[in-house]
Design a protein around this motif. Structure first.
Motif, short mmCIF file in Angstrom:
data_model
loop_
_atom_site.label_atom_id
_atom_site.label_comp_id
_atom_site.label_asym_id
_atom_site.label_seq_id
_atom_site.Cartn_x
_atom_site.Cartn_y
_atom_site.Cartn_z
N LYS A 1 -5.73 0.75 9.86
CA LYS A 1 -7.04 1.32 10.14
C LYS A 1 -8.02 0.24 10.62
O LYS A 1 -8.74 0.43 11.61
CB LYS A 1 -7.59 2.01 8.89
N PRO B 1 -3.01 4.96 0.56
CA PRO B 1 -4.11 4.44 1.38
C PRO B 1 -4.06 2.93 1.58
O PRO B 1 -4.48 2.42 2.62
CB PRO B 1 -5.36 4.86 0.60
N TYR C 1 -2.07 7.50 4.97
CA TYR C 1 -3.47 7.55 4.54
C TYR C 1 -3.72 8.50 3.37
O TYR C 1 -4.66 8.31 2.60
CB TYR C 1 -4.39 7.90 5.72
N SER D 1 -2.09 1.96 4.56
CA SER D 1 -2.69 2.35 5.84
C SER D 1 -3.95 1.55 6.17
O SER D 1 -4.42 1.59 7.31
CB SER D 1 -3.04 3.85 5.82
#
Length: 856
Positions: A659, A652, A648, A655
């Motif tokens: 998430k 990002p 993250y 991820s």
């Protein structure tokens, strides 16, 4: 004539009596200097130089350590006049700092005179009592004796110039005995009583060296830098440049050390010193990732080298720093050429290793592996190089995810390496590979079984028919190789002629080259030697019939088969498809357990890729592959959490998928809470806007508009993720969740608050609240008057009462109010940071650690 002679004798007698009555400090400086040198100081100097000679002869460079020392105690012009400063400087050039620098102090007693104990030999460590004095101890004792006996001090100034030499010997002996503080004490006498001596710069150099030895780098560099700005003797400047550069390296100032080594290289004309300075400079530049400059420096080291070992290692260093863009073919031809010339031929294994490094840098991976394997077939000249060649081959297996192969070569490397730090690192890697290998091959084995279980009978038969055809070809090839190998050994015909392995041996078979007479098995030495020789000739053999005709040793392929559960022992039915089909499980319970084991191993494999080798892309791919096969919820949540946690910040995009799955499919778990707010590094202050939003959310909470309150909070958290009120917003959200969704959801959110904000007041209060909520008492929402609010089966109130404050009530009728637990989520007056300062807890608004604890 007789009268004249008698008169002269009387005068001499009177003069001698007058000399005896003089005080020590009134004696002749000329006679004292002469006596100092020939009576005592000569022996001190001889002992010191003897120690330097011994150390120099025993010096062996460790080219695998981060840096080599420059000085090795070689080339020792003793000089006839110890009082000459240049002679002392030249002697000082021998004083190389050995690989294991002494770091402890020697004696801690207080000297009676400046520089040491009065007239006594220095005390020895407890472990050395009873042994003869070392040469350094003798040098120290003799120097002290010269100082005690021949020092001439008048008006606070030392008049005997030879005493300076005595103090230099004393300081050197103490420095190289690890007694740096005592050496500084001795040097202080020189600075106090001989401050006008022209050789004082030499004392300052040793002062800096002593400071460096006790790791007082600031004073050492201050001393050396001051001398650099002065006009000092050229011999001193040479010594200064060497010690200063090594001191900078000890302090971790690599850039400054590289510049100082440039000066040292220019100042020193001695070929050996220039070579060693250039090699050290190359190591520093390589460490700074300046490979082109490092290669030039290593080339200079090779140019000036006057030592065969140094020449070979310089060539390897040049190859190591090859940038891959130069003339690879030319460099390759050059190294291959010199490896065949004269004495260089004895180091072929090292040159092949260097060629492998160059090929790797040039992007020729296959050619590099060929060179590394060639290195293994040559005679060993350096065991560490042999170990590094094994390591490079193992690394190529690791890059292909062949963990069995990598582990085998890493184990071989460990067996021969000599440099301990390399062995420790490689041992850790070898252990990691074994753990990864266990999971990797379990996954492959279970995947294979599960895939076969899904096939119908026709597909299974077709699959194993093709497998049996390959197996037959393989066994036929192995049989031909076995027969060829046995014929070459001569055992199939009983051949013991000149071509036999036992040719030219006068010893019988039973002793395998051991000449000790007597019963073979009665001597453990003969048994050990025989077992070793047998293993060299035959390799590892199983205790079985016809052992000569069995395979010589377990190959990497055999080890892979063993990890995959494929037996190496031939079965009479191995050419029947039904033999394999019968072994495929059909029970659903067993198949489910196989999948569960496979998923758990896959989770561990992904985590190990990240933790052991920091291979985030491979770890992420492995865990996403696991997510795609839909493991059980516990494993799924852990895999999604690991993917998010490792990506993250730096990646990002990788991820985001994890998430979204957490927030969509598992919204009320602590993992989802972590995905919403992974960490807040600091909470410095709260803004007026956030305070107003909090008041608004709290007002909605009091009005039992929990969804609206949650929406305000979520928007505020997204907009102000580092505000000081963030923990308090999360706590209010937990109350919203408890009112709207029931006790279980509130517990999950409180657990996350306790994890992420353990040192804040909100985190502490969340822990207190969890004690009550996790008890056996049931959760019941109440209004301000303590009346129970009726709830739907899902836990939400049926008709929210306007006076409901979210106070949990247990089924025994006791109310646990927010005031009782000091959990009131109402807005504070003023800035929260100021409120915390009043309570003397300014740091409590920060998380406990950089990353939140892993959810359990």
């Amino acid at each position: 004539m007789k009268k004249n002679i008698l008169f002269l004798l009387v005068i001499c007698l009177v003069a001698s009596c007058a000399t005896k009555t003089k005080k020590p400090e009134q004696r002749s400086k000329l006679l004292k200097g002469f006596s100092t040198y020939y009576n005592t100081l000569f022996n001190a100097k001889d002992a010191l130089n003897s120690e330097f000679t011994t150390r120099d002869k025993g010096h062996k460079d460790n080219f695998y350590a981060p840096y080599i020392p420059i000085l090795t105690y070689e080339e020792q012009p003793l000089g006839s006049d110890l009082g000459q400063s240049e002679a002392f400087a030249e002697n000082s050039m021998k004083m190389a700092e050995v690989a294991n620098k002494p770091s402890g102090r020697g004696n801690s007693g207080v000297p009676n005179i400046p520089g040491g104990p009065q007239g006594n030999a220095p005390a020895r460590p407890d472990g050395e009592q009873g042994k003869g004095a070392t040469t350094l101890e003798i040098a120290e004792a003799k120097a002290l004796k010269a100082i005690n006996k021949y020092s001439v001090t008048r008006n606070g100034e030392e008049k005997n110039k030879q005493i300076f030499d005595a103090y230099m010997i004393l300081a050197q002996a103490r420095i190289y005995r690890g007694k740096s503080l005592e050496a500084l004490d001795a040097l202080n006498y020189v600075f106090t009583h001989m401050k006008d001596d022209k050789r004082i710069a030499l004392a300052r150099i040793y002062q800096g060296l002593a400071y460096n030895q006790i790791k007082d780098y600031h004073r050492a560099h201050e001393t050396f830098a001051k001398l650099k700005g002065e006009d000092i003797n050229k011999s001193y400047a040479k010594l200064l440049s060497i010690y200063y550069s090594e001191s900078l390296l000890d302090a971790g100032k690599k850039e400054d050390a590289a510049k100082e080594l440039d000066d040292a290289f220019e100042l020193n004309s001695n070929r050996k010193l220039k070579s060693r300075i250039a090699y050290l400079r190359g190591q520093v530049l390589e460490n700074l990732n300046q490979n082109d400059k490092a290669r030039e420096s290593y080339t200079a080291a090779y140019k000036y080298a006057n030592d065969f070992e140094f020449e070979v290692k310089s060539q390897i260093a040049i190859a190591k720093t090859f940038n891959g863009k130069g003339d690879y073919a030319g460099a390759k031809n050059y190294l291959e050429g010199i490896s065949k010339k004269g004495t260089y031929g004895s180091r072929k294994n090292e040159f092949y290793y260097a060629l492998g490094l160059m090929a790797n840098k040039a992007g020729k991976k296959d050619e590099a592996q060929q060179f590394f394997r060639k290195s293994l077939f040559e005679k060993v000249s350096d065991p560490q190089i042999r170990g590094l060649a094994y390591y490079e081959i193992g690394k190529s297996y690791l890059e292909k995810n062949d963990y069995i192969g990598a582990g085998s070569y890493y184990d071989s490397a460990l067996a021969v390496m000599t440099y301990e730090p390399s062995k420790i690192l490689l041992k850790d890697q070898s252990e990691y590979i074994k753990k990864i290998s266990k999971n990797y091959y379990l996954i492959k084995k279970n995947d294979s079984i599960l895939s076969l279980a899904k096939m119908d009978e026709g597909q299974k038969t077709d699959y194993f028919t093709k497998y049996i055809a390959k197996l037959k070809i393989k066994e036929e090839k192995e049989e031909l190789e076995r027969k060829r190998a046995e014929r070459s050994k001569g055992f199939d015909t009983g051949d013991y002629s000149a071509n036999s392995i036992f040719a030219n041996s006068s010893n019988a078979f039973e002793d395998f080259g051991v000449t000790t007479k007597g019963f073979y098995f009665g001597n453990t030495g003969t048994v050990s030697k025989g077992a070793s020789t047998f293993k060299q000739v035959w390799g590892d053999r199983a205790l079985a019939d016809n052992w000569r005709f069995s395979k010589k040793m377990a190959s990497i392929e055999d080890m892979k088969n063993e990890a995959l559960g494929v037996t190496s022992a031939p079965n009479p039915r191995r050419f029947e498809p039904s033999y394999y089909i019968e072994q495929i499980p059909t029970d659903q319970g067993k198949l489910s357990q196989l999948k569960k084991d496979r998923d758990t191993a896959s989770l561990g494999l992904g985590i190990m890729y990240q933790n052991y080798f920091t291979n985030t892309p491979l770890a992420t791919k492995t865990l996403y592959d696991l997510v795609d096969v839909k493991p059980e919820e516990k494993v799924m949540l852990q895999a999604l959490y690991e993917i998010f946690a490792m990506n993250y910040e730096k990646n990002p995009q990788a991820s985001e998928k994890a998430k979204q799955i957490l927030l969509t499919d598992y919204p009320y778990t602590s993992y989802a809470e972590f995905a919403r707010n992974p960490k807040n590094k600091s909470f410095v202050k709260s803004t007026e806007e956030v305070e107003n939003e909090y008041k608004k959310a709290y007002a909605l909470f009091e009005s039992e508009k929990f969804a609206e309150s949650k929406e305000v909070i979520d928007q505020t958290l997204q907009k102000f993720p580092k505000d000081a009120l963030v923990p308090k917003l999360y706590l209010l959200n937990a109350f919203n969740a408890g009112k709207a969704n029931g006790k279980e959801v509130m517990i999950l959110q409180l657990e996350q608050i306790a994890l992420n904000y353990s040192k804040t007041p909100e985190g502490i209060r969340a822990k207190e609240m969890l004690v009550y909520l996790k008890s056996d008492l049931s959760f019941q929402a109440t209004d301000n008057k303590g009346n129970a609010v009726p709830q739907q089966p899902g836990g939400a109130p049926v008709q929210p009462n306007a006076q409901n404050t979210g106070v949990p009530q247990m089924n025994n009728g006791k109310n646990i109010s927010t005031q009782t637990l000091n959990m009131d989520p109402a807005p504070q007056q003023g800035n929260p940071a100021q409120q915390q300062q009043k309570n003397k807890k300014p740091a409590e608004t920060k998380p406990a650690s950089k990353a939140p604890p892993r959810p359990q």
